[in-house]
Enzyme design. Structure first.
Site, short mmCIF file in Angstrom:
data_model
loop_
_atom_site.label_atom_id
_atom_site.label_comp_id
_atom_site.label_asym_id
_atom_site.label_seq_id
_atom_site.Cartn_x
_atom_site.Cartn_y
_atom_site.Cartn_z
N HIS A 1 57.51 22.72 30.57
CA HIS A 1 56.46 21.89 31.18
C HIS A 1 56.43 21.99 32.71
CE1 HIS A 1 53.90 18.12 30.14
NE2 HIS A 1 53.44 18.71 31.21
N TYR B 1 53.40 13.65 26.28
CA TYR B 1 52.13 12.92 26.10
C TYR B 1 52.25 11.88 24.98
CZ TYR B 1 50.13 16.98 28.61
OH TYR B 1 49.86 17.99 29.51
N1 LIG Z 1 50.99 21.58 32.13
C1 LIG Z 1 50.78 20.54 32.91
O1 LIG Z 1 51.61 20.24 33.79
C2 LIG Z 1 49.54 19.75 32.76
C3 LIG Z 1 48.72 19.95 31.68
N2 LIG Z 1 47.56 19.22 31.50
C4 LIG Z 1 46.70 19.53 30.33
O2 LIG Z 1 45.38 19.86 30.81
C5 LIG Z 1 44.44 19.05 30.15
C6 LIG Z 1 43.21 18.84 31.00
O3 LIG Z 1 43.52 18.24 32.23
P1 LIG Z 1 43.22 16.71 32.59
O4 LIG Z 1 44.21 16.31 33.60
O5 LIG Z 1 43.12 15.93 31.34
O6 LIG Z 1 41.84 16.73 33.35
P2 LIG Z 1 40.38 17.38 33.16
O7 LIG Z 1 40.10 18.15 34.39
O8 LIG Z 1 40.25 18.03 31.84
O9 LIG Z 1 39.47 16.08 33.23
C7 LIG Z 1 39.44 15.13 32.23
C8 LIG Z 1 38.54 13.99 32.71
O10 LIG Z 1 37.22 14.49 32.91
C9 LIG Z 1 36.29 13.73 32.17
N3 LIG Z 1 35.27 14.70 31.71
C10 LIG Z 1 35.38 15.62 30.75
N4 LIG Z 1 34.27 16.38 30.67
C11 LIG Z 1 33.43 15.92 31.63
C12 LIG Z 1 32.13 16.29 32.05
N5 LIG Z 1 31.49 17.31 31.49
N6 LIG Z 1 31.57 15.60 33.07
C13 LIG Z 1 32.22 14.57 33.65
N7 LIG Z 1 33.47 14.17 33.30
C14 LIG Z 1 34.07 14.85 32.30
C15 LIG Z 1 37.11 13.09 31.06
O11 LIG Z 1 36.53 11.85 30.70
P3 LIG Z 1 36.49 11.29 29.19
O12 LIG Z 1 37.80 11.57 28.56
O13 LIG Z 1 36.19 9.87 29.39
O14 LIG Z 1 35.40 12.04 28.52
C16 LIG Z 1 38.44 12.85 31.74
O15 LIG Z 1 38.40 11.67 32.51
C17 LIG Z 1 45.22 17.77 29.83
O16 LIG Z 1 44.56 16.96 28.90
C18 LIG Z 1 46.52 18.37 29.37
O17 LIG Z 1 46.40 18.84 28.04
C19 LIG Z 1 47.18 18.29 32.44
C20 LIG Z 1 47.98 18.03 33.53
C21 LIG Z 1 49.23 18.73 33.79
O1 LIG Z 2 49.85 15.85 32.13
C1 LIG Z 2 50.79 16.62 32.34
O2 LIG Z 2 51.01 17.60 31.61
C2 LIG Z 2 51.70 16.39 33.45
O3 LIG Z 2 52.54 17.21 33.68
C3 LIG Z 2 51.63 15.17 34.33
O4 LIG Z 2 52.29 15.43 35.56
C4 LIG Z 2 50.31 14.70 34.69
O5 LIG Z 2 49.78 15.69 35.53
C5 LIG Z 2 50.33 13.38 35.39
O6 LIG Z 2 49.35 13.07 35.91
C6 LIG Z 2 51.52 12.50 35.46
O7 LIG Z 2 51.23 11.42 36.31
#
Ligand SMILES: NC(=O)C1=CN([C@@H]2O[C@H](COP(=O)(O)OP(=O)(O)OC[C@H]3O[C@@H](n4cnc5c(N)ncnc54)[C@H](OP(=O)(O)O)[C@@H]3O)[C@@H](O)[C@H]2O)C=CC1
Ligand SMILES: O=C(O)C(=O)[C@@H](O)[C@H](O)C(=O)CO
Length: 277
Positions: free
Chosen positions: A107, A48
């Protein structure tokens, strides 16, 4: 707020905060406001490019380090070489100006590349060195975890997986639970996709006098899962924590469970074939 006790004894809060896409000065401000809103678990990753941003917020905040749970992740590019992985982990700690991570995760399994077993051996060593308190994985299928157990006799404390109403991961959740592995939900709000406008979820949110985000996060907590929603503003961050004054009935939990779809993943990232380095 209640806690989850991991299989190694460490305790995690029921909900955490995702930091993907929170970078630089504005990222630090968002993470500081999330600390003020009440979050104590923060999820970052080397990939990230914001471990420094997270560390900056921790150092500026009034909350003591030992009250915070900081999780980061080893990227697949470094799995195969022990010394490279340890160096990368130390680099991540230097960037975040921390002495240790509370939780450190692989990851992605990247099964075609097939170096996750070596990386797991490295995490076991890192835990022995005190660089990380708990170790776990993300996106691991039962076959990957079975292999870790068979080869190292050490199970992950956490498996962080994509989980939301359109992909509720019942099979993987049941497997994790059977192994005493805590399931964390990434993209718990479906990354603000169609889920937030789903007619059933909108109707149920109205019934419980909550917004759809709050309903969905409470449903995940009710399943025994730890969601890590990301939100940029204090208002949304605070709203996503306002979950502890209502319970969803078991029939409504079932109704939300029934929204899951076989191809419900947001970005088709199936860990059986998807690779990310
Ligand atoms: N291990 C892995 O492979 C992965 C891990 N992750 C982790 O998981 C975390 C969360 O997942 P993520 O993909 O960010 O998605 P989320 O499902 O947490 O959604 C985030 C989005 O939702 C919006 N949002 C937040 N709260 C609300 C609400 N109450 N109503 C409407 N919209 C809302 C945010 O907008 P805004 O920011 O504008 O408020 C943002 O656009 C990541 O940040 C990361 O730390 C994610 C993907 C892969
Ligand atoms: O956000 C993470 O942790 C990821 O592993 C990514 O794959 C993320 O989900 C992503 O959207 C990359 O395009």
């Amino acid at each position: 707020m209640a806690f989850h006790e991991l299989n190694d004894g460490q305790k995690l809060p029921e909900i955490g905060f995702g930091t993907y896409k929170l970078n630089g000065f504005s990222g630090t401000q968002s993470i500081l406001s999330a600390i003020d809103a009440g979050y104590r678990l923060f999820d970052t990753a080397f990939n990230y490019q914001n471990e420094g941003t997270v560390g900056q917020a921790i150092h500026q905040s009034h909350v003591n380090r030992d009250e915070l749970i900081i999780a980061s992740k080893l990227p697949g590019k470094y799995y195969s070489n022990y010394q490279d992985s340890i160096n990368l982990l130390q680099e991540s700690l230097y960037r975040s100006k921390l002495d240790y991570f509370d939780l450190y995760l692989l990851h992605w399994p990247n099964p075609i590349d097939d170096h996750y077993l070596e990386a797991w051996h490295t995490l076991i060593q890192a835990q022995k060195f005190g660089l990380v308190k708990s170790i776990g994985v993300c996106n691991f299928l039962p076959e990957h975890i079975d292999r870790l157990q068979k080869e190292t006799n050490k199970l992950p404390a956490v498996n962080q997986i994509e989980l939301h109403p359109y992909f509720n991961q019942q099979t993987q959740r049941d497997y994790n639970q059977s192994q005493n592995i805590l399931t964390q939900a990434w993209s718990p709000l479906g990354r603000a996709s169609a889920i937030l406008n789903d007619t059933v979820l909108v109707e149920l949110a109205k019934k419980y006098k909550k917004n759809v985000g709050q309903l969905v996060l409470k449903w995940e907590i009710s399943l025994g899962v730890l969601p890590i929603p990301k939100a940029s503003s204090y208002t949304r961050q605070k709203g996503n924590l306002d979950l502890f004054d209502f319970e969803i009935s078991s029939s409504d939990i079932e109704r939300i469970n029934s929204l899951t779809k076989p191809n419900g993943r947001n970005n088709h990232q199936d860990p059986a074939v998807y690779q990310e380095f």
